[in-house]
Enzyme design. Sequence first.
Site, PDB file in Angstrom:
ATOM      1  N   HIS A   1       1.373   3.916   2.061  1.00  0.00           N
ATOM      2  CA  HIS A   1       1.902   4.648   3.217  1.00  0.00           C
ATOM      3  C   HIS A   1       3.432   4.710   3.196  1.00  0.00           C
ATOM      4  O   HIS A   1       4.098   3.740   2.844  1.00  0.00           O
ATOM      5  CB  HIS A   1       1.412   4.014   4.517  1.00  0.00           C
ATOM      6  CG  HIS A   1      -0.040   4.292   4.800  1.00  0.00           C
ATOM      7  ND1 HIS A   1      -0.822   3.496   5.611  1.00  0.00           N
ATOM      8  CD2 HIS A   1      -0.856   5.294   4.373  1.00  0.00           C
ATOM      9  CE1 HIS A   1      -2.048   3.992   5.671  1.00  0.00           C
ATOM     10  NE2 HIS A   1      -2.094   5.077   4.922  1.00  0.00           N
TER      11      HIS A   1
ATOM     12  N   HIS B   1       4.260  -5.109  10.607  1.00  0.00           N
ATOM     13  CA  HIS B   1       4.790  -4.477  11.826  1.00  0.00           C
ATOM     14  C   HIS B   1       4.935  -5.488  12.952  1.00  0.00           C
ATOM     15  O   HIS B   1       4.206  -6.484  13.021  1.00  0.00           O
ATOM     16  CB  HIS B   1       3.842  -3.375  12.318  1.00  0.00           C
ATOM     17  CG  HIS B   1       3.772  -2.176  11.437  1.00  0.00           C
ATOM     18  ND1 HIS B   1       4.583  -1.072  11.591  1.00  0.00           N
ATOM     19  CD2 HIS B   1       2.976  -1.909  10.370  1.00  0.00           C
ATOM     20  CE1 HIS B   1       4.276  -0.167  10.672  1.00  0.00           C
ATOM     21  NE2 HIS B   1       3.301  -0.660   9.915  1.00  0.00           N
TER      22      HIS B   1
ATOM     23  N   ASP C   1       5.766   4.579   5.356  1.00  0.00           N
ATOM     24  CA  ASP C   1       6.607   3.634   6.099  1.00  0.00           C
ATOM     25  C   ASP C   1       6.718   2.292   5.384  1.00  0.00           C
ATOM     26  O   ASP C   1       7.450   1.408   5.832  1.00  0.00           O
ATOM     27  CB  ASP C   1       6.106   3.457   7.535  1.00  0.00           C
ATOM     28  CG  ASP C   1       4.695   2.913   7.634  1.00  0.00           C
ATOM     29  OD1 ASP C   1       3.865   3.228   6.746  1.00  0.00           O
ATOM     30  OD2 ASP C   1       4.386   2.180   8.598  1.00  0.00           O
ATOM     31  N   HIS C   2       6.016   2.156   4.251  1.00  0.00           N
ATOM     32  CA  HIS C   2       6.116   0.952   3.415  1.00  0.00           C
ATOM     33  C   HIS C   2       6.707   1.246   2.032  1.00  0.00           C
ATOM     34  O   HIS C   2       7.055   0.313   1.316  1.00  0.00           O
ATOM     35  CB  HIS C   2       4.739   0.301   3.259  1.00  0.00           C
ATOM     36  CG  HIS C   2       4.181  -0.242   4.536  1.00  0.00           C
ATOM     37  ND1 HIS C   2       4.130  -1.583   4.818  1.00  0.00           N
ATOM     38  CD2 HIS C   2       3.686   0.394   5.630  1.00  0.00           C
ATOM     39  CE1 HIS C   2       3.611  -1.748   6.036  1.00  0.00           C
ATOM     40  NE2 HIS C   2       3.340  -0.562   6.539  1.00  0.00           N
TER      41      HIS C   2
ATOM     42  N   HIS D   1       0.842  -1.196   0.000  1.00  0.00           N
ATOM     43  CA  HIS D   1       0.000   0.000   0.000  1.00  0.00           C
ATOM     44  C   HIS D   1       0.875   1.242   0.000  1.00  0.00           C
ATOM     45  O   HIS D   1       2.102   1.146   0.049  1.00  0.00           O
ATOM     46  CB  HIS D   1      -0.983  -0.019   1.168  1.00  0.00           C
ATOM     47  CG  HIS D   1      -0.365   0.015   2.533  1.00  0.00           C
ATOM     48  ND1 HIS D   1       0.405  -1.008   3.028  1.00  0.00           N
ATOM     49  CD2 HIS D   1      -0.428   0.945   3.520  1.00  0.00           C
ATOM     50  CE1 HIS D   1       0.785  -0.713   4.268  1.00  0.00           C
ATOM     51  NE2 HIS D   1       0.301   0.480   4.570  1.00  0.00           N
TER      52      HIS D   1
ATOM     53  N   ASP E   1      -0.414  -4.065   6.053  1.00  0.00           N
ATOM     54  CA  ASP E   1      -1.116  -3.584   7.244  1.00  0.00           C
ATOM     55  C   ASP E   1      -2.576  -4.028   7.257  1.00  0.00           C
ATOM     56  O   ASP E   1      -3.411  -3.395   7.895  1.00  0.00           O
ATOM     57  CB  ASP E   1      -1.029  -2.059   7.325  1.00  0.00           C
ATOM     58  CG  ASP E   1       0.342  -1.577   7.769  1.00  0.00           C
ATOM     59  OD1 ASP E   1       1.242  -2.409   7.971  1.00  0.00           O
ATOM     60  OD2 ASP E   1       0.524  -0.346   7.902  1.00  0.00           O
TER      61      ASP E   1
ATOM     62  N   HIS F   1      -7.659  -0.879   5.207  1.00  0.00           N
ATOM     63  CA  HIS F   1      -6.636   0.005   5.788  1.00  0.00           C
ATOM     64  C   HIS F   1      -6.420   1.193   4.859  1.00  0.00           C
ATOM     65  O   HIS F   1      -6.392   2.347   5.294  1.00  0.00           O
ATOM     66  CB  HIS F   1      -5.342  -0.791   5.984  1.00  0.00           C
ATOM     67  CG  HIS F   1      -4.218  -0.003   6.573  1.00  0.00           C
ATOM     68  ND1 HIS F   1      -4.232   0.474   7.859  1.00  0.00           N
ATOM     69  CD2 HIS F   1      -3.029   0.382   6.039  1.00  0.00           C
ATOM     70  CE1 HIS F   1      -3.107   1.128   8.099  1.00  0.00           C
ATOM     71  NE2 HIS F   1      -2.360   1.081   7.018  1.00  0.00           N
TER      72      HIS F   1
END
Length: 257
Positions: A60, A172, A62-63, A58, A134, A115
Amino acid sequence: MDSSLQIELVPCLRDNYAYLLHDTSSGVTGIVDPGEVEPVVAALESKGYKLDYILNTHHHGDHTGGNLGLKRHYNAKVVGPKVDKDRIPGIDIPLSDESWKFGNHELKAIFTPGHTVGHVCYYFPEAKAVFTGDTLFSAGCGRVFEGSMDQMWSSLSTLSLLPEDTKAYVGHEYTASNVKFALTVEPNNQTLVSYKHVVEKLRQKGQPTIPTTIGQENSFNPFLRPFVEEVRKSMKLSATADNVEVFAAIRHAKDKF
């Protein structure tokens, strides 16, 4: 597990996991959800691998934070969710609910909105591995930021129907806090109680709790169990409530936990 697909966990940022994939039969190498560049480069260099593909579940940051740096460094192709192609940095190959070849391995991109509106999970049937980003965590699930509760429950249900011995590689290291919450929902689940002790020992040693398995998650993850009587009682919902209603109650409770 099919030994020709090697999977190595690469910690990124504070609690993210990226995953280094290497198909020994073709030499093809990929990284799933690189939150940053440096740990991925270090993992690749330690193995002597060149990076061919970057796979994002996805959009975001942090990915996807490592996408452009890794793409420049290795001339790698970026694979990501079709619905979110405008939000995936450097995307070359958009996928959604379709099969694709990673080296000699079939990869199935499973559309799992909730998400985010475009989230996908990557399932390797022969290797019995799924990368859930996520959407699914061990003993938990992602927050519903962009999609609906109905979508998230549908996405989790789809993952829960994968073969029970499928290893789930999640986005995570949230397992310890997820287990604490799960025990407030289903305190009499002895499989969950036992898992709590396993997780505590692993974290005390600084070791990851991942991978989990689909079968394991089906046995104690409250977000996969809204149909269970004890879960419904904990949420103060009756046997006539539908699964989405129960799931939404669990998710709202976790958001406040």
